[in-house]
Design a protein around this motif. Sequence first.
Motif, PDB file in Angstrom:
ATOM      1  N   GLY A   1      34.137  39.083  36.404  1.00 55.43           N
ATOM      2  CA  GLY A   1      34.725  39.970  35.181  1.00 55.43           C
ATOM      3  C   GLY A   1      33.490  41.020  34.483  1.00 55.43           C
ATOM      4  N   ASN A   2      32.125  40.382  34.739  1.00 49.67           N
ATOM      5  CA  ASN A   2      30.992  41.300  34.126  1.00 49.67           C
ATOM      6  C   ASN A   2      30.999  42.491  34.963  1.00 49.67           C
ATOM      7  OD1 ASN A   2      30.898  39.366  32.275  1.00 49.67           O
ATOM      8  ND2 ASN A   2      29.334  38.307  32.808  1.00 49.67           N
ATOM      9  N   ALA A   3      30.857  42.288  36.539  1.00 50.77           N
ATOM     10  CA  ALA A   3      30.599  43.326  37.306  1.00 50.77           C
ATOM     11  C   ALA A   3      31.619  44.230  37.245  1.00 50.77           C
ATOM     12  CB  ALA A   3      30.657  42.587  38.830  1.00 50.77           C
ATOM     13  N   ALA A   4      33.073  43.721  37.105  1.00 50.94           N
ATOM     14  CA  ALA A   4      34.129  44.818  37.053  1.00 50.94           C
ATOM     15  C   ALA A   4      33.742  45.792  35.748  1.00 50.94           C
ATOM     16  CB  ALA A   4      35.420  44.155  36.870  1.00 50.94           C
ATOM     17  N   ARG A   5      33.469  45.164  34.563  1.00 50.57           N
ATOM     18  CA  ARG A   5      33.214  45.833  33.394  1.00 50.57           C
ATOM     19  C   ARG A   5      31.829  46.897  33.801  1.00 50.57           C
ATOM     20  NH1 ARG A   5      30.245  43.620  29.036  1.00 50.57           N
ATOM     21  NH2 ARG A   5      30.374  41.659  30.068  1.00 50.57           N
TER      22      ARG A   5
ATOM     23  N   LEU B   1      22.426  37.672  38.918  1.00 51.02           N
ATOM     24  CA  LEU B   1      22.094  36.287  39.522  1.00 51.02           C
ATOM     25  C   LEU B   1      21.973  36.395  41.004  1.00 51.02           C
ATOM     26  CD1 LEU B   1      21.533  33.426  38.582  1.00 51.02           C
ATOM     27  CD2 LEU B   1      23.956  33.012  38.580  1.00 51.02           C
ATOM     28  N   SER B   2      21.082  36.957  41.342  1.00 52.38           N
ATOM     29  CA  SER B   2      21.097  37.099  42.943  1.00 52.38           C
ATOM     30  C   SER B   2      19.459  37.139  43.282  1.00 52.38           C
ATOM     31  CB  SER B   2      21.716  38.367  43.202  1.00 52.38           C
ATOM     32  OG  SER B   2      20.701  39.782  42.580  1.00 52.38           O
ATOM     33  N   GLY B   3      19.382  36.774  44.578  1.00 58.29           N
ATOM     34  CA  GLY B   3      17.815  37.263  45.215  1.00 58.29           C
ATOM     35  C   GLY B   3      17.084  35.964  45.053  1.00 58.29           C
TER      36      GLY B   3
ATOM     37  N   VAL C   1      19.024  33.806  27.270  1.00 58.89           N
ATOM     38  CA  VAL C   1      18.716  35.379  26.880  1.00 58.89           C
ATOM     39  C   VAL C   1      19.640  36.168  26.971  1.00 58.89           C
ATOM     40  CG1 VAL C   1      16.021  34.785  26.746  1.00 58.89           C
ATOM     41  CG2 VAL C   1      17.265  35.849  28.628  1.00 58.89           C
ATOM     42  N   PHE C   2      20.482  36.229  28.028  1.00 61.73           N
ATOM     43  CA  PHE C   2      21.433  37.061  28.437  1.00 61.73           C
ATOM     44  C   PHE C   2      22.839  36.546  28.041  1.00 61.73           C
ATOM     45  CE2 PHE C   2      18.430  39.068  31.169  1.00 61.73           C
ATOM     46  CZ  PHE C   2      18.455  40.386  30.983  1.00 61.73           C
ATOM     47  N   GLY C   3      22.872  35.375  28.073  1.00 61.07           N
ATOM     48  CA  GLY C   3      24.371  34.652  27.857  1.00 61.07           C
ATOM     49  C   GLY C   3      25.075  34.972  29.245  1.00 61.07           C
ATOM     50  N   PRO C   4      26.335  34.226  29.364  1.00 64.07           N
ATOM     51  CA  PRO C   4      27.242  34.234  30.403  1.00 64.07           C
ATOM     52  C   PRO C   4      28.080  35.623  30.439  1.00 64.07           C
ATOM     53  CG  PRO C   4      28.108  32.865  29.090  1.00 64.07           C
ATOM     54  CD  PRO C   4      26.766  33.157  28.749  1.00 64.07           C
ATOM     55  N   GLN C   5      28.023  36.259  29.325  1.00 59.60           N
ATOM     56  CA  GLN C   5      28.947  37.750  29.388  1.00 59.60           C
ATOM     57  C   GLN C   5      27.845  38.774  29.818  1.00 59.60           C
ATOM     58  OE1 GLN C   5      31.886  37.904  28.744  1.00 59.60           O
ATOM     59  NE2 GLN C   5      32.054  35.880  28.633  1.00 59.60           N
ATOM     60  N   ARG C   6      26.633  38.701  30.278  1.00 59.21           N
ATOM     61  CA  ARG C   6      25.663  39.840  30.863  1.00 59.21           C
ATOM     62  C   ARG C   6      25.110  39.178  32.122  1.00 59.21           C
ATOM     63  NH1 ARG C   6      21.712  42.135  27.013  1.00 59.21           N
ATOM     64  NH2 ARG C   6      21.689  40.332  25.737  1.00 59.21           N
ATOM     65  N   LEU C   7      25.374  38.119  32.524  1.00 58.89           N
ATOM     66  CA  LEU C   7      24.891  37.752  34.073  1.00 58.89           C
ATOM     67  C   LEU C   7      26.010  38.042  35.002  1.00 58.89           C
ATOM     68  CD1 LEU C   7      23.323  34.214  33.644  1.00 58.89           C
ATOM     69  CD2 LEU C   7      22.098  36.557  33.955  1.00 58.89           C
ATOM     70  N   VAL C   8      25.586  38.546  36.046  1.00 59.78           N
ATOM     71  CA  VAL C   8      26.416  39.204  37.445  1.00 59.78           C
ATOM     72  C   VAL C   8      26.000  38.472  38.622  1.00 59.78           C
ATOM     73  CG1 VAL C   8      27.152  41.408  38.558  1.00 59.78           C
ATOM     74  CG2 VAL C   8      26.468  41.424  36.128  1.00 59.78           C
ATOM     75  N   PHE C   9      26.982  37.938  39.140  1.00 59.83           N
ATOM     76  CA  PHE C   9      26.636  37.307  40.666  1.00 59.83           C
ATOM     77  C   PHE C   9      26.485  38.209  41.617  1.00 59.83           C
ATOM     78  CE2 PHE C   9      28.322  35.804  44.614  1.00 59.83           C
ATOM     79  CZ  PHE C   9      27.404  34.812  44.844  1.00 59.83           C
TER      80      PHE C   9
END
Length: 286
Positions: free
Chosen positions: A268-272, A196-198, A222-230
């Motif tokens: 959390g998603n970026a760390a994972r 979620l950038s740009g 389509v991705f859900g909040p567990q696969r979006l990365v700020f």
Amino acid sequence: MTPRIDAHQHVWTLARGDYGWLTPALGSIYRDATPDELAPLLAANGIARTILVQAAPTEAETAFLLGVAARTPYVAGVVGWCDFAAPEAGLRIAALARDPLLVGLRPMVQDIPDTGWLARPELAPAFSALIGAGLVFDALLKTPHIPAMLRVLDRHPDLACVIDHAAKPDLTRGDLGAWRDGIAALAAHPQVMCKLSGLVTEAGPDWTLATLRPVVEHLLAVFGPQRLVFGSDWPVVTLRASYGSWVETAQALLADLAPAERAAVFGGNAARLYLGRRGRAATQQG
């Protein structure tokens, strides 16, 4: 509480001379961008760590970024560059991966005229080397590149991949049909995340929340909040918004999520995606 992570920021020094895209025509960002300039912006917005992303198609810049990361406590990892089409790409990726601060690689696909380049067979060793090293593939794509990316994902189902800037939907014309279909196809691969950038730099200067909302709603669907990365895409974001304005905008667009879901997108998603993966790869190789 999970630390907040900005998963996409840049630094550059113009005198290095390998930023072919960075010209005086870009106005306010045609200047050096330094870690010291970003630090107070991170502090003001509660961002604890960042992922530093390449901006030049050279291994020399990757070495420069790894040096910046080594002396900048808030940088958690670097997404660098390697020539994926080189005969020795697998060996070069393995060598680069010896630096524990390298967490991913990114060819500048959007600048390659052949929209099918990613699917060329000679790139397969590079993708295999990424998987073996526990590195993430940052996919700098636009809609025409998505079919080739899908072929890569079919061939390499273990490839960790994140789509930079949501594949840059064309928010100036507003015709998002092909983008929607392509993003949904990418999201059907469970190993793919999306940044979620740009988005504001793909919109006109008069963008509003309403301009961005249909894109973000589709990404959540389509991705859900567990696969979006700020990510901020700083300093490029400043062509359309301040750092703080983009953080506030992203928070507003995600306001309907549960607190744990927002925490996942904002850290959390970026760390994972980036940080746990290198540890796992090192354990497997050891």
